[in-house]
Design an enzyme around this catalytic site. Structure first.
Site, PDB file in Angstrom:
ATOM      1  N   TYR A   1       0.846  -1.209   0.000  1.00 43.29           N
ATOM      2  CA  TYR A   1       0.000   0.000   0.000  1.00 43.29           C
ATOM      3  C   TYR A   1       0.880   1.258   0.000  1.00 43.29           C
ATOM      4  O   TYR A   1       0.684   2.156  -0.830  1.00 43.29           O
ATOM      5  CB  TYR A   1      -0.915  -0.025   1.227  1.00 43.29           C
ATOM      6  CG  TYR A   1      -1.685   1.254   1.472  1.00 43.29           C
ATOM      7  CD1 TYR A   1      -2.767   1.612   0.680  1.00 43.29           C
ATOM      8  CD2 TYR A   1      -1.320   2.118   2.512  1.00 43.29           C
ATOM      9  CE1 TYR A   1      -3.469   2.792   0.915  1.00 43.29           C
ATOM     10  CE2 TYR A   1      -2.018   3.288   2.753  1.00 43.29           C
ATOM     11  CZ  TYR A   1      -3.093   3.623   1.948  1.00 43.29           C
ATOM     12  OH  TYR A   1      -3.783   4.796   2.185  1.00 43.29           O
TER      13      TYR A   1
ATOM     14  N   LYS B   1       1.163   3.977  -3.056  1.00 43.96           N
ATOM     15  CA  LYS B   1       0.762   5.372  -2.834  1.00 43.96           C
ATOM     16  C   LYS B   1       1.928   6.313  -3.163  1.00 43.96           C
ATOM     17  O   LYS B   1       1.722   7.381  -3.745  1.00 43.96           O
ATOM     18  CB  LYS B   1       0.305   5.579  -1.384  1.00 43.96           C
ATOM     19  CG  LYS B   1      -1.002   4.883  -1.006  1.00 43.96           C
ATOM     20  CD  LYS B   1      -2.224   5.427  -1.733  1.00 43.96           C
ATOM     21  CE  LYS B   1      -2.615   6.815  -1.280  1.00 43.96           C
ATOM     22  NZ  LYS B   1      -3.873   7.269  -1.961  1.00 43.96           N
TER      23      LYS B   1
END
Ligand code: NDP
Length: 297
Positions: A128, A132
């Site tokens: 994640y 990002k």
């Protein structure tokens, strides 16, 4: 002014529907939108939506936010968190629009205890976080007119959240165990949306030099353990009947709750750049959490 919002039904997207509305014509999409594509896994579709609307500002509140699932669902996380922001940035640049996007403290490695500055070295610990960060970098490389707002520990009164889970558990059990070695600031989706609107207003009224990455979180810091204690204290003040109390919330290390994705220990964000450049005040985290608790009681 025309604003195109992606991810209208997420925690932040929902609040943005409210806070952006007074700024101009708002076209709000989610992945199920029919007339215009709001599905971030359809890169050509979202670019076509931008070309059709020709907005002044695009706000992207959609993201792949299932942090643990992302560890095994890497391609989907990369598509939504990295490739889609890249496609939105290219489309925004082609129509001269600003792109406002959200990122996370998970781009950092969580070391130390100093609040992170915008230009500190990144070092994501999870898929994640990496996706990002990739999204941030694609935006910065493609669309000079951008705001990337890194935030942390987002909650809203809508849907599930940490405070509601603690309240539920406290009605079921005499004793709770909560992690005490991760630090950050719980930040309301409503605060994020309100600050975003002020920033959008500023950049679109001539603040062209104000683009870039900003850290945006409520003021102060806490651990999940102290956050849980605060929630139970507020519940006691509101005469809510619970089995557990702040005295029976047991502090445990992160290692007590193994998860597929590694979480940073230090999620503190230094918000001075945003506060100084935009002349905004960020309230203490307790203020927003107390308000949210009053709303859900
Ligand atoms: P939510 O999970 O509440 O909302 C994310 C939204 O993205 C959901 O509405 C989801 O729709 C939508 N979405 C996911 N995949 C797609 C897709 N392929 N196409 C269109 N929409 C999609 O997240 P938040 O509101 O909390 O997060 C907002 C931003 O803040 C994100 O960029 C996130 O990374 C960042 N952030 C969040 C933190 C947190 O603690 N929540 C912490 C730090 C940063 P659906 O419901 O249909 O799946």
């Amino acid at each position: 002014m025309k604003i195109l919002l992606f991810g209208k039904n997420g925690q932040v997207g929902w609040e943005l529907q409210r806070s952006l509305a007074p700024l101009g014509e708002l076209i709000a999409l989610d992945r199920r939108s029919i007339d215009l594509c709001g599905d971030l896994s359809n890169l050509e579709g979202i670019a076509a939506a931008v070309r059709q609307i020709r907005p002044d500002v695009i706000v992207n509140a959609a993201a792949y936010t299932a942090v643990d699932k992302a560890e095994s669902d890497t391609a989907a996380a990369r598509l939504v968190n990295a490739e889609a922001p890249g496609a939105l940035a290219a489309a925004a640049h082609s129509v001269g629009a600003w792109l406002v996007h959200y990122s996370t403290d998970y781009v950092f490695d969580g070391s130390g205890n100093r609040p992170w500055h915008e230009d500190d070295a990144t070092g994501p610990l999870s898929v994640y976080g990496r996706t990002k960060l990739d999204g941030e970098q694609r935006i910065a490389a493609t669309c000079p007119k951008h705001l990337v707002l890194r935030t942390s520990w987002v909650y809203s009164s809508r849907g599930g959240n940490f405070a509601k889970t603690m309240l539920r558990l406290a009605t079921e059990r005499d004793r709770l165990t909560v992690i005490d070695d991760q630090f950050g600031a719980p930040t309301g989706a409503d605060l994020l949306a309100d600050v975003t609107s002020h920033m959008v207003r500023s950049i679109t009224s001539g603040g062209d030099g104000s683009g870039g990455i900003y850290h945006l979180a409520a003021a102060g810091e806490t651990s999940w353990h102290s956050y849980a204690c605060f929630v139970l204290e507020q519940a006691a003040l509101a005469s809510k009947s619970l089995r557990a109390s702040p005295d029976t919330v047991v502090a445990v290390p992160t290692t007590a709750f193994p998860t597929p994705a590694v979480r940073p220990h230090n999620s503190r964000l230094n918000t001075a750049k945003l506060r100084n450049r935009f002349g905004l005040h960020l309230p203490a985290w307790q203020q927003g959490v107390a308000r949210m608790l009053a709303e859900i009681h």
